[in-house]
Design a protein around this motif. Sequence first.
Motif, PDB file in Angstrom:
ATOM      1  N   HIS A  24       0.833  -1.203   0.000  1.00  0.00           N
ATOM      2  CA  HIS A  24       0.000   0.000   0.000  1.00  0.00           C
ATOM      3  C   HIS A  24       0.872   1.259   0.000  1.00  0.00           C
ATOM      4  CE1 HIS A  24      -3.649   2.251   0.552  1.00  0.00           C
ATOM      5  NE2 HIS A  24      -3.188   2.809   1.684  1.00  0.00           N
ATOM      6  N   ARG A  25       1.947   1.241   0.768  1.00  0.00           N
ATOM      7  CA  ARG A  25       2.856   2.395   0.780  1.00  0.00           C
ATOM      8  C   ARG A  25       3.521   2.587  -0.585  1.00  0.00           C
ATOM      9  NH1 ARG A  25       4.170   0.232   5.948  1.00  0.00           N
ATOM     10  NH2 ARG A  25       6.018  -0.791   5.051  1.00  0.00           N
ATOM     11  N   GLU A  26       3.903   1.480  -1.238  1.00  0.00           N
ATOM     12  CA  GLU A  26       4.531   1.585  -2.552  1.00  0.00           C
ATOM     13  C   GLU A  26       3.563   2.139  -3.599  1.00  0.00           C
ATOM     14  OE1 GLU A  26       7.608   1.132  -3.550  1.00  0.00           O
ATOM     15  OE2 GLU A  26       8.216   0.808  -1.469  1.00  0.00           O
ATOM     16  N   SER A  27       2.302   1.733  -3.536  1.00  0.00           N
ATOM     17  CA  SER A  27       1.320   2.256  -4.494  1.00  0.00           C
ATOM     18  C   SER A  27       1.101   3.750  -4.294  1.00  0.00           C
ATOM     19  CB  SER A  27      -0.003   1.498  -4.339  1.00  0.00           C
ATOM     20  OG  SER A  27      -0.533   1.706  -3.042  1.00  0.00           O
ATOM     21  N   LYS A  28       1.132   4.208  -3.048  1.00  0.00           N
ATOM     22  CA  LYS A  28       1.006   5.639  -2.794  1.00  0.00           C
ATOM     23  C   LYS A  28       2.186   6.410  -3.375  1.00  0.00           C
ATOM     24  CE  LYS A  28      -1.946   5.998   1.286  1.00  0.00           C
ATOM     25  NZ  LYS A  28      -2.031   6.475   2.694  1.00  0.00           N
ATOM     26  N   ARG A  29       3.383   5.875  -3.184  1.00  0.00           N
ATOM     27  CA  ARG A  29       4.563   6.539  -3.733  1.00  0.00           C
ATOM     28  C   ARG A  29       4.511   6.622  -5.259  1.00  0.00           C
ATOM     29  NH1 ARG A  29       9.163   3.448  -0.059  1.00  0.00           N
ATOM     30  NH2 ARG A  29       8.615   4.453   1.939  1.00  0.00           N
ATOM     31  N   GLU A  30       4.062   5.530  -5.914  1.00  0.00           N
ATOM     32  CA  GLU A  30       3.935   5.553  -7.381  1.00  0.00           C
ATOM     33  C   GLU A  30       2.899   6.567  -7.823  1.00  0.00           C
ATOM     34  OE1 GLU A  30       3.094   1.636  -8.639  1.00  0.00           O
ATOM     35  OE2 GLU A  30       5.062   0.815  -8.072  1.00  0.00           O
ATOM     36  N   HIS A  31       1.796   6.665  -7.095  1.00  0.00           N
ATOM     37  CA  HIS A  31       0.754   7.632  -7.454  1.00  0.00           C
ATOM     38  C   HIS A  31       1.261   9.070  -7.334  1.00  0.00           C
ATOM     39  CE1 HIS A  31      -3.237   9.214  -8.048  1.00  0.00           C
ATOM     40  NE2 HIS A  31      -3.205   9.848  -6.863  1.00  0.00           N
ATOM     41  N   ILE A  32       2.019   9.343  -6.285  1.00  0.00           N
ATOM     42  CA  ILE A  32       2.586  10.682  -6.101  1.00  0.00           C
ATOM     43  C   ILE A  32       3.601  10.989  -7.199  1.00  0.00           C
ATOM     44  CG2 ILE A  32       4.031  12.087  -4.573  1.00  0.00           C
ATOM     45  CD1 ILE A  32       2.674  10.702  -2.207  1.00  0.00           C
ATOM     46  N   ALA A  33       4.389   9.993  -7.568  1.00  0.00           N
ATOM     47  CA  ALA A  33       5.370  10.201  -8.650  1.00  0.00           C
ATOM     48  C   ALA A  33       4.671  10.504  -9.972  1.00  0.00           C
ATOM     49  CB  ALA A  33       6.259   8.967  -8.777  1.00  0.00           C
ATOM     50  N   LEU A  50       1.697  11.934 -10.315  1.00  0.00           N
ATOM     51  CA  LEU A  50       1.143  13.289 -10.226  1.00  0.00           C
ATOM     52  C   LEU A  50       2.229  14.334 -10.485  1.00  0.00           C
ATOM     53  CD1 LEU A  50      -1.262  13.003  -7.140  1.00  0.00           C
ATOM     54  CD2 LEU A  50      -1.886  13.171  -9.553  1.00  0.00           C
ATOM     55  N   ARG A  51       3.410  14.120  -9.920  1.00  0.00           N
ATOM     56  CA  ARG A  51       4.497  15.077 -10.159  1.00  0.00           C
ATOM     57  C   ARG A  51       4.908  15.106 -11.638  1.00  0.00           C
ATOM     58  NH1 ARG A  51       8.411  13.798  -4.909  1.00  0.00           N
ATOM     59  NH2 ARG A  51       7.071  14.860  -3.366  1.00  0.00           N
ATOM     60  N   LYS A  52       4.957  13.916 -12.254  1.00  0.00           N
ATOM     61  CA  LYS A  52       5.313  13.856 -13.671  1.00  0.00           C
ATOM     62  C   LYS A  52       4.282  14.581 -14.530  1.00  0.00           C
ATOM     63  CE  LYS A  52       6.362  10.557 -17.329  1.00  0.00           C
ATOM     64  NZ  LYS A  52       6.438   9.110 -17.691  1.00  0.00           N
ATOM     65  N   LYS A  53       3.006  14.383 -14.244  1.00  0.00           N
ATOM     66  CA  LYS A  53       1.948  15.068 -14.990  1.00  0.00           C
ATOM     67  C   LYS A  53       1.995  16.566 -14.766  1.00  0.00           C
ATOM     68  CE  LYS A  53      -3.029  14.946 -15.784  1.00  0.00           C
ATOM     69  NZ  LYS A  53      -4.310  14.360 -15.376  1.00  0.00           N
ATOM     70  N   LYS A 109       3.259  21.969 -16.930  1.00  0.00           N
ATOM     71  CA  LYS A 109       4.036  23.203 -16.891  1.00  0.00           C
ATOM     72  C   LYS A 109       4.718  23.437 -18.245  1.00  0.00           C
ATOM     73  CE  LYS A 109       6.662  24.191 -13.476  1.00  0.00           C
ATOM     74  NZ  LYS A 109       7.687  24.076 -12.391  1.00  0.00           N
ATOM     75  N   GLN A 110       5.266  22.387 -18.833  1.00  0.00           N
ATOM     76  CA  GLN A 110       5.919  22.537 -20.152  1.00  0.00           C
ATOM     77  C   GLN A 110       4.909  22.906 -21.231  1.00  0.00           C
ATOM     78  OE1 GLN A 110       8.039  18.937 -20.946  1.00  0.00           O
ATOM     79  NE2 GLN A 110       9.475  19.189 -19.188  1.00  0.00           N
TER      80      GLN A 110
END
Length: 282
Positions: free
Chosen positions: A248-257, A259-262, A267-268
Amino acid sequence: ASPRAEKMAAATGRAAGAAPAGYTALAVKFAERQRSPHCLLVKEHQVREGADTAYPPRRTLFVLNVPPYCGPDSLSRLFSRCGRVQSVDICDKPGPGEKRDKLASKFFDHKTVKGFRVAYVVFRKPAGVQAAKALSQEGPLLISTESHPVKTGISKWIASYEASIVDPKELKAEVDAYMQDYDKKMAEEEAKAAKEEGVPDEEGWVKVTRKGRKPGLPRTEAANLRVLEKEKQKRARKELLNFYAWQHRESKREHIAQLRKKFEEDKQRIALMRAQRKFRPY
């Protein structure tokens, strides 16, 4: 007499040679060379009528202000001239003297009493108590004599050390006897509980015993194996729950990553639209 009155009488006896009311003062000396005598305060031991006591009335002499060097053997020898002594019990302080079923253990619960003490001297006949009171008219009684010396100094320490050495055979015999009595007592209690199980009392209440719907776990090899298997299953479930939490913690980290990528992509895109002047927010 109450314990408080006995203590007050003992303190009065130590401070002065005169005996308090109800007591008779007996002068004793440790040895012949001692100049000043010591006073023992004695009287007939009285108990309530009908009381079950180890010190029978009319045959028991209560002694106060017993010095530390005066043991049961010395008291028995001092009062043997008054009549046959049945028993001598030395205590730290006066007590009820309830009857004991058996003698105290030789190896366990042994308490060394220090300082001035009290004693109960039981005679075979009641005449011994009256004869003991009449000893006040004689000269000082000697506790340590040539025929019956009281050990002091190094000889006393050596005797105490020799008495402290435990005989393994006697110790084993006493432990075995105690365990036999304990097993017998437990068997009687279990038989009584089984007899009373499910039987209502006078008011209709049913006593709940240990042998109910969930009796105690038997100490067998099969039961121990079942307990070990349950513990193993508990540990396995705990490890599995920890794995799900990590996932569950790993899935949260992937989701946050993601969101940051999007966000960076957005911005570009906005910067490119501004460069082309096609950005119209309103």
